[in-house]
Scaffold this motif. Structure first.
Motif, short mmCIF file in Angstrom:
data_model
loop_
_atom_site.label_atom_id
_atom_site.label_comp_id
_atom_site.label_asym_id
_atom_site.label_seq_id
_atom_site.Cartn_x
_atom_site.Cartn_y
_atom_site.Cartn_z
N CYS A 104 -40.62 -87.00 42.98
CA CYS A 104 -39.81 -85.88 43.45
C CYS A 104 -40.69 -84.64 43.57
CB CYS A 104 -38.67 -85.63 42.45
SG CYS A 104 -37.55 -84.29 42.92
N GLU A 105 -40.70 -84.06 44.75
CA GLU A 105 -41.52 -82.85 44.95
C GLU A 105 -40.90 -81.93 45.98
OE1 GLU A 105 -45.49 -83.90 46.25
OE2 GLU A 105 -44.73 -85.55 47.43
N GLY A 106 -41.25 -80.65 45.85
CA GLY A 106 -40.75 -79.66 46.79
C GLY A 106 -41.27 -79.91 48.19
N LYS A 107 -40.48 -79.50 49.19
CA LYS A 107 -40.88 -79.72 50.58
C LYS A 107 -42.12 -78.92 50.96
CE LYS A 107 -36.49 -81.33 52.38
NZ LYS A 107 -35.41 -81.16 53.34
N GLU A 108 -42.32 -77.77 50.34
CA GLU A 108 -43.54 -76.97 50.56
C GLU A 108 -44.21 -76.80 49.21
OE1 GLU A 108 -43.47 -73.32 52.88
OE2 GLU A 108 -41.53 -73.96 53.69
N MET A 109 -45.37 -77.45 49.04
CA MET A 109 -46.09 -77.40 47.78
C MET A 109 -46.39 -75.96 47.39
SD MET A 109 -47.24 -79.15 45.38
CE MET A 109 -48.47 -80.24 44.79
N GLY A 110 -46.09 -75.61 46.17
CA GLY A 110 -46.34 -74.27 45.68
C GLY A 110 -45.19 -73.31 45.92
N LYS A 111 -44.35 -73.62 46.86
CA LYS A 111 -43.21 -72.74 47.15
C LYS A 111 -41.93 -73.30 46.55
CE LYS A 111 -41.04 -70.19 50.91
NZ LYS A 111 -41.01 -69.92 52.34
N TYR A 112 -41.73 -74.60 46.68
CA TYR A 112 -40.54 -75.26 46.16
C TYR A 112 -40.95 -76.35 45.19
CZ TYR A 112 -38.57 -72.97 50.24
OH TYR A 112 -38.21 -72.05 51.18
N TYR A 113 -40.03 -76.78 44.37
CA TYR A 113 -40.29 -77.81 43.39
C TYR A 113 -39.13 -78.80 43.38
CZ TYR A 113 -37.19 -74.68 40.86
OH TYR A 113 -36.14 -73.89 40.51
N CYS A 114 -39.27 -79.86 42.64
CA CYS A 114 -38.22 -80.86 42.52
C CYS A 114 -36.96 -80.18 41.99
CB CYS A 114 -38.66 -81.97 41.57
SG CYS A 114 -37.42 -83.25 41.33
N GLY A 115 -35.90 -80.27 42.75
CA GLY A 115 -34.63 -79.66 42.34
C GLY A 115 -34.32 -78.34 43.05
N ASN A 132 -38.77 -96.50 40.79
CA ASN A 132 -39.34 -97.47 39.84
C ASN A 132 -40.82 -97.73 40.08
OD1 ASN A 132 -36.91 -97.84 38.49
ND2 ASN A 132 -36.26 -99.45 39.89
N LEU A 133 -41.33 -97.31 41.22
CA LEU A 133 -42.75 -97.49 41.52
C LEU A 133 -43.56 -96.24 41.20
CD1 LEU A 133 -42.55 -99.46 44.89
CD2 LEU A 133 -42.94 -100.35 42.58
N SER A 134 -42.93 -95.26 40.56
CA SER A 134 -43.64 -94.01 40.25
C SER A 134 -43.98 -93.92 38.78
CB SER A 134 -42.80 -92.80 40.66
OG SER A 134 -41.67 -92.68 39.83
N PHE A 135 -45.11 -93.34 38.48
CA PHE A 135 -45.50 -93.04 37.10
C PHE A 135 -45.03 -91.64 36.75
CE2 PHE A 135 -48.25 -91.76 33.62
CZ PHE A 135 -48.30 -92.90 32.85
N PHE A 136 -45.02 -90.75 37.73
CA PHE A 136 -44.58 -89.37 37.53
C PHE A 136 -43.28 -89.11 38.26
CE2 PHE A 136 -49.12 -89.00 36.70
CZ PHE A 136 -49.10 -88.25 35.53
N TRP A 137 -42.36 -88.41 37.60
CA TRP A 137 -41.12 -88.02 38.24
C TRP A 137 -41.36 -86.80 39.13
CZ3 TRP A 137 -37.02 -89.39 40.38
CH2 TRP A 137 -36.05 -88.46 40.76
N ASP A 138 -41.92 -85.74 38.54
CA ASP A 138 -42.19 -84.52 39.29
C ASP A 138 -43.64 -84.11 39.03
OD1 ASP A 138 -42.14 -83.33 36.75
OD2 ASP A 138 -40.21 -82.35 37.06
N THR A 139 -43.99 -82.86 39.33
CA THR A 139 -45.39 -82.46 39.22
C THR A 139 -45.88 -82.31 37.78
OG1 THR A 139 -44.79 -80.13 39.46
CG2 THR A 139 -45.42 -81.32 41.48
N LEU A 140 -44.98 -82.41 36.81
CA LEU A 140 -45.37 -82.27 35.41
C LEU A 140 -45.00 -83.44 34.52
CD1 LEU A 140 -44.34 -78.55 34.76
CD2 LEU A 140 -46.65 -79.45 35.05
N HIS A 141 -43.90 -84.12 34.82
CA HIS A 141 -43.31 -85.06 33.88
C HIS A 141 -43.43 -86.51 34.34
CE1 HIS A 141 -41.11 -81.21 33.50
NE2 HIS A 141 -41.39 -81.42 32.23
N PRO A 142 -43.79 -87.40 33.40
CA PRO A 142 -43.74 -88.82 33.74
C PRO A 142 -42.31 -89.24 34.05
CG PRO A 142 -45.07 -88.48 31.79
CD PRO A 142 -44.37 -87.16 32.08
#
Length: 163
Positions: A104-115, A132-142
């Motif tokens: 999960c990531e923001g549409k514009e990196m650095g401007k938006y975030y997951c959620g 299920n194929l991801s190790f990370f949920w968002d830019t900080l959290h597994p």
């Protein structure tokens, strides 16, 4: 580190018999940092910083245990568990897995975030097709899958909590 040592020692002063302190994960592997390499590599300078922090923390805990010849303070090595789990995940993952890329990531990196949402409630983020194929949920959290892998790597050291 000095203040952390003081705070941990205060907890012992409350009568706690065993305190597990986690070492920090390889900070250079979180997607927020790996983005600079298009999620292909961990940032080694930040991982070196994590290792240094963990060495200092280990030394502080050894000093605290030596004060009264005890083993009140133990470490859970989140750094090695995280790194081991991430390596296993990226090595043995099925095709289509994301590695260091977040699900999960923001549409514009650095401007938006997951959620992120705009004023009308429209989503300003995307979610991968198969979490299920991801190790990370968002830019900080597994992800749940990532934490399960990390726990599996930590499991063998958890016996220290009861001895």
């Amino acid at each position: 580190m000095d203040q952390l040592e003081i705070n941990i020692d205060r907890i012992r002063g409350l009568g706690v018999k065993r305190i597990a302190v986690t070492l920090i994960e390889p900070m250079g592997c979180i997607p927020l940092q790996a983005a600079s390499s298009s999620y292909s590599n961990c940032t080694q300078a930040l991982n070196s910083g994590s290792k240094f922090h963990n060495q200092m923390l280990n030394q502080s805990l050894q000093n605290l245990n030596a004060k009264d010849n005890s083993t009140v303070f133990i470490t859970l090595d989140l750094y090695d568990a995280f790194f081991s789990a991430l390596n296993k995940f990226t090595t043995h993952a099925p095709a289509g897995s994301l590695g260091l890329k977040p699900c999960c990531e923001g549409k514009e990196m650095g401007k938006y975030y997951c959620g992120s949402v705009d004023e009308s409630g429209a989503k300003l983020y995307t979610i991968c097709e198969n979490p299920n194929l991801s190790f990370f949920w968002d830019t900080l959290h597994p992800s749940q899958n990532g934490w399960h892998s990390i726990f599996s790597s930590l499991r063998s050291s958890l016996h220290k909590l009861t001895t």
